[in-house]
Design a protein around this motif. Sequence first.
Motif, mmCIF file in Angstrom:
data_model
loop_
_atom_site.group_PDB
_atom_site.id
_atom_site.type_symbol
_atom_site.label_atom_id
_atom_site.label_comp_id
_atom_site.label_asym_id
_atom_site.label_seq_id
_atom_site.Cartn_x
_atom_site.Cartn_y
_atom_site.Cartn_z
ATOM 1 N N VAL A 1 -11.189 4.832 -2.526
ATOM 2 C CA VAL A 1 -10.233 5.023 -1.434
ATOM 3 C C VAL A 1 -9.490 3.727 -1.115
ATOM 4 O O VAL A 1 -8.353 3.753 -0.638
ATOM 5 C CB VAL A 1 -10.961 5.550 -0.177
ATOM 6 C CG1 VAL A 1 -10.064 5.549 1.041
ATOM 7 C CG2 VAL A 1 -11.475 6.966 -0.432
ATOM 8 N N ASP A 2 -10.119 2.589 -1.388
ATOM 9 C CA ASP A 2 -9.496 1.300 -1.075
ATOM 10 C C ASP A 2 -8.279 1.020 -1.949
ATOM 11 O O ASP A 2 -7.526 0.068 -1.670
ATOM 12 C CB ASP A 2 -10.513 0.168 -1.235
ATOM 13 C CG ASP A 2 -11.704 0.337 -0.299
ATOM 14 O OD1 ASP A 2 -11.517 0.925 0.785
ATOM 15 O OD2 ASP A 2 -12.811 -0.099 -0.663
ATOM 16 N N HIS A 3 -8.070 1.806 -2.983
ATOM 17 C CA HIS A 3 -6.933 1.601 -3.876
ATOM 18 C C HIS A 3 -5.709 2.435 -3.470
ATOM 19 O O HIS A 3 -4.690 2.405 -4.165
ATOM 20 C CB HIS A 3 -7.323 1.926 -5.321
ATOM 21 C CG HIS A 3 -8.354 1.006 -5.890
ATOM 22 N ND1 HIS A 3 -8.075 -0.284 -6.309
ATOM 23 C CD2 HIS A 3 -9.694 1.176 -6.081
ATOM 24 C CE1 HIS A 3 -9.175 -0.854 -6.745
ATOM 25 N NE2 HIS A 3 -10.180 0.000 -6.624
ATOM 26 N N LEU A 4 -5.806 3.162 -2.367
ATOM 27 C CA LEU A 4 -4.661 3.940 -1.904
ATOM 28 C C LEU A 4 -3.519 3.009 -1.503
ATOM 29 O O LEU A 4 -3.734 1.997 -0.837
ATOM 30 C CB LEU A 4 -5.060 4.805 -0.704
ATOM 31 C CG LEU A 4 -5.894 6.042 -0.997
ATOM 32 C CD1 LEU A 4 -6.511 6.586 0.281
ATOM 33 C CD2 LEU A 4 -5.040 7.111 -1.668
ATOM 34 N N VAL A 5 -2.304 3.378 -1.892
ATOM 35 C CA VAL A 5 -1.144 2.570 -1.523
ATOM 36 C C VAL A 5 -0.663 2.996 -0.142
ATOM 37 O O VAL A 5 -0.742 4.179 0.223
ATOM 38 C CB VAL A 5 -0.020 2.709 -2.562
ATOM 39 C CG1 VAL A 5 -0.471 2.173 -3.905
ATOM 40 C CG2 VAL A 5 0.437 4.149 -2.699
ATOM 41 N N PRO A 6 -0.168 2.058 0.680
ATOM 42 C CA PRO A 6 0.201 2.371 2.074
ATOM 43 C C PRO A 6 1.198 3.501 2.213
ATOM 44 O O PRO A 6 1.050 4.369 3.087
ATOM 45 C CB PRO A 6 0.790 1.051 2.579
ATOM 46 C CG PRO A 6 0.188 0.002 1.708
ATOM 47 C CD PRO A 6 0.009 0.641 0.370
ATOM 48 N N GLU A 7 2.214 3.510 1.352
ATOM 49 C CA GLU A 7 3.241 4.540 1.480
ATOM 50 C C GLU A 7 2.661 5.937 1.299
ATOM 51 O O GLU A 7 3.051 6.881 1.988
ATOM 52 C CB GLU A 7 4.362 4.305 0.447
ATOM 53 C CG GLU A 7 5.172 3.049 0.656
ATOM 54 C CD GLU A 7 4.533 1.807 0.046
ATOM 55 O OE1 GLU A 7 5.158 0.738 0.099
ATOM 56 O OE2 GLU A 7 3.397 1.919 -0.484
ATOM 57 N N ARG A 8 1.707 6.071 0.373
ATOM 58 C CA ARG A 8 1.131 7.397 0.132
ATOM 59 C C ARG A 8 0.195 7.795 1.274
ATOM 60 O O ARG A 8 0.129 8.975 1.645
ATOM 61 C CB ARG A 8 0.381 7.407 -1.202
ATOM 62 C CG ARG A 8 0.089 8.817 -1.706
ATOM 63 C CD ARG A 8 1.404 9.584 -1.878
ATOM 64 N NE ARG A 8 1.182 10.987 -2.092
ATOM 65 C CZ ARG A 8 1.018 11.543 -3.307
ATOM 66 N NH1 ARG A 8 1.060 10.787 -4.384
ATOM 67 N NH2 ARG A 8 0.833 12.835 -3.411
#
Length: 429
Positions: free
Chosen positions: A189-196
């Motif tokens: 989950v820590d790899h989620l990009v902010p925009e998404r």
Amino acid sequence: MQIYLVGGAVRDALLGLPVLDSDWVVVGATPDEMVAQGFVPVGKDFPVFLHPTTHEEYALARTERKTAPGYHGFAIHAAADVTLEEDLARRDLTINSIAAQADCTWATGQFNIKNAKMLAGWQASGHLVDPFGGQRDLANKVLRHVSAAFSEDPVRILRLARLAARFPDFSVAPQTLQLMRDMVASGEVDHLVPERVWQELAKGLMQATPSRMFEVLRDCGALARILPEVNALWGVPQRADYHPEIDTGAHLLLVLDMAARLGAALAVRLACLTHDLGKGTTPLDILPRHLGHEQRSAQLLKGLAQRLRLPTDCRELADVTAREHGNIHRSGDFDAAALMRLLERCDALRKPQRFGQILLACECDARGRLGLAEAPYPQRPRLLAALTAAQSVDTEIIANKAMATGVSGQKIGELIHLARVQAVKASLP
């Protein structure tokens, strides 16, 4: 070459809901064959084409292979030998992995839902392809992952939570919830990009029961990683004489659902989500405890807004709501001068529409309490009336008279302020 309607379009049709977007998969075709039929290629990561007439998207059947952490860490294989079942197997949930064979011909160039065999017709004719039990889970109202490949894309946690907000009577399968928890524990989950993250949160906030999204994210542990400031609100006591639900997190869920009930815009719903951030304590919180929770909320919101790259209109409305919602709640006891100062701090004269949205967020906060959902919120009409009175003052006349007598600059502003205070005072009952 065969065309299938897949995903949410089939799911919603089977549920008797309006189908807003059609997702098409082409099996047994090559990119050259699609172009030869007049389709326009638009896909960057995998072959997607726009229909020459309807301009809907048609994707070649594809498989995916995980190559790196995060949302973009996939190798895509799209070819004529990829089967429909292989394409459906890469999807997130069983209820999104049902396909309906389209009853269409290349000659007409019309591949839309009106030309697909629907509902009972699909099932009776064998046109439904459901290799993973999606129809069963629709009937049982269960959100279930298709395969272990679900864990390869952290965005799927957000999408499932968003679907839970749209379908609040659906439960999450225990195995799926455990898989989501494992994804959180592994750091995926820590790899989620902010925009998404913001894109999915925004969609979830706009559902009929947004509280379910945050319940699911909290249950799997993702909320603590994505929105630690919000997650910290659970377990924080409220004033028992004012909040029957006691817990700040429980109160937040009621506020979000009240915003949905009142048809609030996205910026208002975000303000509802973030108005009480200062009541919690997270590792991100280095603010002195002597600050009021409204000031702490505004400061924590700044970090959240930067991290998720929130739109300016959403961030600004949430900021004013966080700072001033307590004063707005107490404004029934304010005199005309205090009301005018509140209007000025909210920039209500320059941005009256935004001020109306701030008041709506405050009403959601006030009514988002057990037993108070139907309670009136007189602060909202009172403050709107005060704003109307302040707006009625002709500032040009005041400025011209002042300048004619040699008054200028800051003094003119003071005269205008006093005139507005008098107008507000005259409007009070």
